[in-house]
Design an enzyme around this catalytic site. Sequence first.
Site, short mmCIF file in Angstrom:
data_model
loop_
_atom_site.label_atom_id
_atom_site.label_comp_id
_atom_site.label_asym_id
_atom_site.label_seq_id
_atom_site.Cartn_x
_atom_site.Cartn_y
_atom_site.Cartn_z
N ASP A 1 16.17 -3.92 -10.05
CA ASP A 1 17.36 -3.29 -10.66
C ASP A 1 17.54 -3.81 -12.09
O ASP A 1 16.61 -4.35 -12.70
CB ASP A 1 18.58 -3.56 -9.77
CG ASP A 1 19.63 -2.48 -9.85
OD1 ASP A 1 20.44 -2.50 -10.80
OD2 ASP A 1 19.64 -1.57 -8.99
N ASP A 2 18.72 -3.67 -12.59
CA ASP A 2 19.10 -4.04 -13.96
C ASP A 2 18.66 -5.47 -14.30
O ASP A 2 18.76 -6.37 -13.47
CB ASP A 2 20.64 -3.93 -14.04
CG ASP A 2 21.15 -3.97 -15.44
OD1 ASP A 2 20.35 -4.17 -16.36
OD2 ASP A 2 22.37 -3.80 -15.62
N ARG B 1 31.95 -2.01 -20.70
CA ARG B 1 30.89 -2.92 -20.29
C ARG B 1 30.05 -3.30 -21.52
O ARG B 1 28.83 -3.41 -21.42
CB ARG B 1 30.02 -2.26 -19.21
CG ARG B 1 29.42 -3.23 -18.21
CD ARG B 1 28.37 -2.52 -17.36
NE ARG B 1 27.94 -3.36 -16.24
CZ ARG B 1 26.82 -3.18 -15.57
NH1 ARG B 1 26.01 -2.20 -15.87
NH2 ARG B 1 26.51 -3.96 -14.57
N LYS C 1 15.41 4.51 -10.36
CA LYS C 1 16.87 4.65 -10.20
C LYS C 1 17.43 4.89 -11.60
O LYS C 1 17.34 4.02 -12.47
CB LYS C 1 17.44 3.37 -9.58
CG LYS C 1 18.96 3.34 -9.45
CD LYS C 1 19.37 2.07 -8.70
CE LYS C 1 20.86 1.83 -8.70
NZ LYS C 1 21.20 0.52 -8.10
N TRP C 2 17.98 6.08 -11.83
CA TRP C 2 18.50 6.47 -13.15
C TRP C 2 20.01 6.28 -13.11
O TRP C 2 20.72 7.02 -12.44
CB TRP C 2 18.14 7.93 -13.44
CG TRP C 2 18.59 8.46 -14.76
CD1 TRP C 2 19.85 8.47 -15.27
CD2 TRP C 2 17.77 9.10 -15.75
NE1 TRP C 2 19.86 9.05 -16.51
CE2 TRP C 2 18.60 9.46 -16.83
CE3 TRP C 2 16.41 9.41 -15.84
CZ2 TRP C 2 18.13 10.11 -17.97
CZ3 TRP C 2 15.93 10.06 -16.97
CH2 TRP C 2 16.79 10.41 -18.02
N ASP C 3 20.47 5.27 -13.84
CA ASP C 3 21.89 4.89 -13.78
C ASP C 3 22.63 5.38 -15.03
O ASP C 3 22.02 5.73 -16.04
CB ASP C 3 21.97 3.36 -13.68
CG ASP C 3 23.23 2.88 -13.00
OD1 ASP C 3 24.19 3.67 -12.88
OD2 ASP C 3 23.27 1.70 -12.59
N ASN D 1 26.43 4.09 -16.65
CA ASN D 1 27.54 3.23 -16.26
C ASN D 1 28.83 3.34 -17.06
O ASN D 1 29.68 2.46 -16.97
CB ASN D 1 27.07 1.77 -16.28
CG ASN D 1 26.40 1.40 -14.96
OD1 ASN D 1 26.92 1.71 -13.89
ND2 ASN D 1 25.25 0.78 -15.03
N ASP E 1 28.96 1.82 -5.30
CA ASP E 1 28.63 0.39 -5.34
C ASP E 1 29.36 -0.37 -4.24
O ASP E 1 29.15 -1.57 -4.08
CB ASP E 1 29.00 -0.20 -6.71
CG ASP E 1 27.91 0.05 -7.73
OD1 ASP E 1 26.82 0.51 -7.33
OD2 ASP E 1 28.13 -0.22 -8.92
C1 GLA Z 1 25.61 0.22 -11.53
C2 GLA Z 1 24.92 0.64 -10.25
C3 GLA Z 1 24.51 -0.59 -9.47
C4 GLA Z 1 23.61 -1.45 -10.31
C5 GLA Z 1 24.31 -1.81 -11.61
C6 GLA Z 1 23.39 -2.53 -12.56
O1 GLA Z 1 26.84 -0.34 -11.29
O2 GLA Z 1 25.74 1.46 -9.49
O3 GLA Z 1 23.86 -0.21 -8.27
O4 GLA Z 1 22.41 -0.79 -10.56
O5 GLA Z 1 24.79 -0.65 -12.28
O6 GLA Z 1 24.00 -2.81 -13.75
#
Ligand code: GLA
Length: 757
Positions: free
Chosen positions: A367-368, A444, A477-479, A481, A549
């Site tokens: 992930d991130d 953020r 996973k394309w996010d 935020n 989340d």
């Molecule tokens: C969002 C996503 C999480 C995670 C974070 C990472 O909040 O929903 O699942 O990937 O970003 O910063």
Amino acid sequence: MCITYLKDRRLFKLDTPHTTYVIGIVGEDGYPGHVYYGAYLEHMTGIEDVLRINEDPFTPDENARAKTAFLDSFPMEYAGHGVGDFRESAVRVKDAHGHSGVMLTYVSHEIIKGKEKLPGLPATFATEEEAATLKLYCKDEVTGLEAVLSYTVFEQVDAIARSVRFTNAGQEDLFLEKAMSCCLDMDNRDFEVLTLHGEATRERHKARRRLDYGSFSIGSVRGRSGHQDHPFMAVMIPETTEHQGEVYGFHFVYSGNFKATAAVNQFNSLRVLMGIHPEDFSWKLTSGESFQTPEVILTYSDKGLGGMTANLHQLYRNHLIRSKYLHRKRPILINNWEATYFDFNAEKLLDIAKESAALGIEMLVMDDGWFGNRYDDNRALGDWFVNEEKLNGGLKPLVEEINKLGMQFGIWFEPEMISEDSDLYREHPDWALSLPSRKPSLYRNQLVLDITRAEVREHILQQMFQVLHSANIAYVKWDMNRSLSDVGTAAWPADRQGEVYHRYVLGLYEMQERLLEEFPNLLLENCSAGGARFDPGMLYYSPQIWCSDDTDAIERLAIQESTAMLYPLSTMGAHVSVCPNHVMGRTTPFETRGMVALAGTFGYELDITRVSGEEKQMIARQVKLYHACNDIIREGDYYRLASYQENHLYDCFQINAPTGEECLVFYVQVLAEAKKRSRFITLQNLDKDADYLVYELEPQSDALWKEEGKRVSGAVLMKAGLQVERMKGDFQSRLYRLKRIECQETASTGSIAEQPA
Ligand code: GLA
């Protein structure tokens, strides 16, 4: 053909298997009027009366002195603006001199087989055998604005897809200031309206209310569909329950700003509108230019909300989700977000992968935090190159090691964003959306990239392609935020700034299309700060979307119930995480967390190197259970049996295998009750003439199911119910698997027949 034109009566009849939609063209001017939408009509004698054109104030041909009275009461198929219909309009257009006024009237029509693509937009698709489309060509004579009202009717599904394409056929510039995708006028029948609302970590909770005089609307001006309101509305008669009642569902195939309105006026008639939110929307049409609206899905069912659910599931499975993974068991993944947040390196990921592989988990998703100097969420968005301090030697050696364990590898991106502390921002500060002389608001600590610009899209995509080509990567996973604010761009002139929100969404769609073209085998999961972009638009690109989340099993019951009301379970990203839950602080049994995640795509989001031996055993069992049940969960017919959102005590749903031979029943007791009795839950759509062996999940043994199945007839299960034994303790769960067998009792005598050998 499911569309017919009755020329002498100027009526169009659009039929799906169980519904009919009728449009009438009225008067010399040719007003397209909405006649009927509802249960299938075998015959239509007298249907025109619904338009009330034989009543005062009559059509303008007969009573031009009261034209506004006509325009204000006539059930419009697509309502104009400024010339006498005083209800909320579907379209608004301003000419080069600043004047507004538009009324679209019928010019001609065309009925075609199949369905045309909507350029640049996600939309339902169908072959020539599967659908037909009515195109009503309309025009406003004064402005020269032309509109094609499109209605696609599906042969096998009770759904209609509506959209509108505008063209400026005049000589001077026009500005579209509102362009809704759908307008539906009908008499109010004490309707109630159901919508979905929430916030981050509490997405899509149901809200139901009575419609009264005035206007009720929901929407988003955040640049994404959002956590707060879902681009969905259902209008229904008050008696409607899960299994009975008349429901009209409206669902917008779009991922940006939207508005849905249900307004009741002085005649007690209802107008429903759905489309791009008119706030901050304006689209310049020079002579000859066109604008295509996204589409709205309409569905009608007289079998309650469950009927609407079945229609939408069928439509999205067969006519919206394109991914080759749609009918495939997705790899069970483990995501390191809740396990490590930003604090990881290759060794840590490999440790997680080793433990996971040993238990049967099939993919590691990083992930991130893997790129640029991304040590926390204050920096590096836009710098899509590997942080070698964390991942020495780049991705290739890590992914190879993971592949050697028999696992696939997936990776997280947030392509639409830029941090002020990033190489990208230092080089291109003008690539962030911003209004001149105004410092854009951060969220953020990040800004939004101006993906309305081709060079920005290209730059980000090339970075992504390089990363994805550098190793064997199976999943992205394309996010996304944050919501959009300070929406201005140097790339477009003053009179096109109102186009930026929609151009942003078009840019997003183009980027995802390009990504999938470059990597046709990629499994894409969309995500937006949890579930802020869980919408039918994104489903066109990714077969699964991260729901929320909030991974707490109990909160997820509510989120997943409402999500599953509209979307197949195979689309809902759902994982098991640790307790106390990071969002809710709640502790629930590991089995219950597994059960709830099983009803989605299934995976883990925890530090597997730190779970107990007992929990590891449970993971291995859950993996086995996933393989045993996923075919039914992914492909089966879903029935909501009890709603924790409504009863606040327990949740229950059923999934019937497409073969009709098996079904699963999930039950979660949220709060234990003092009453010492079992509960009977009536099941749906079983074979009343068959018996079923009811197997219960064996909590602690190697075998998944208790050996002895209890024989109960389909009729009993549907009428008296499935017995759920009393459980002690909160947050308990049960899973039942029912297998259809021959009925033991003869229907005529009620006596017990010979046991089959
Ligand atoms: C969002 C996503 C999480 C995670 C974070 C990472 O909040 O929903 O699942 O990937 O970003 O910063």
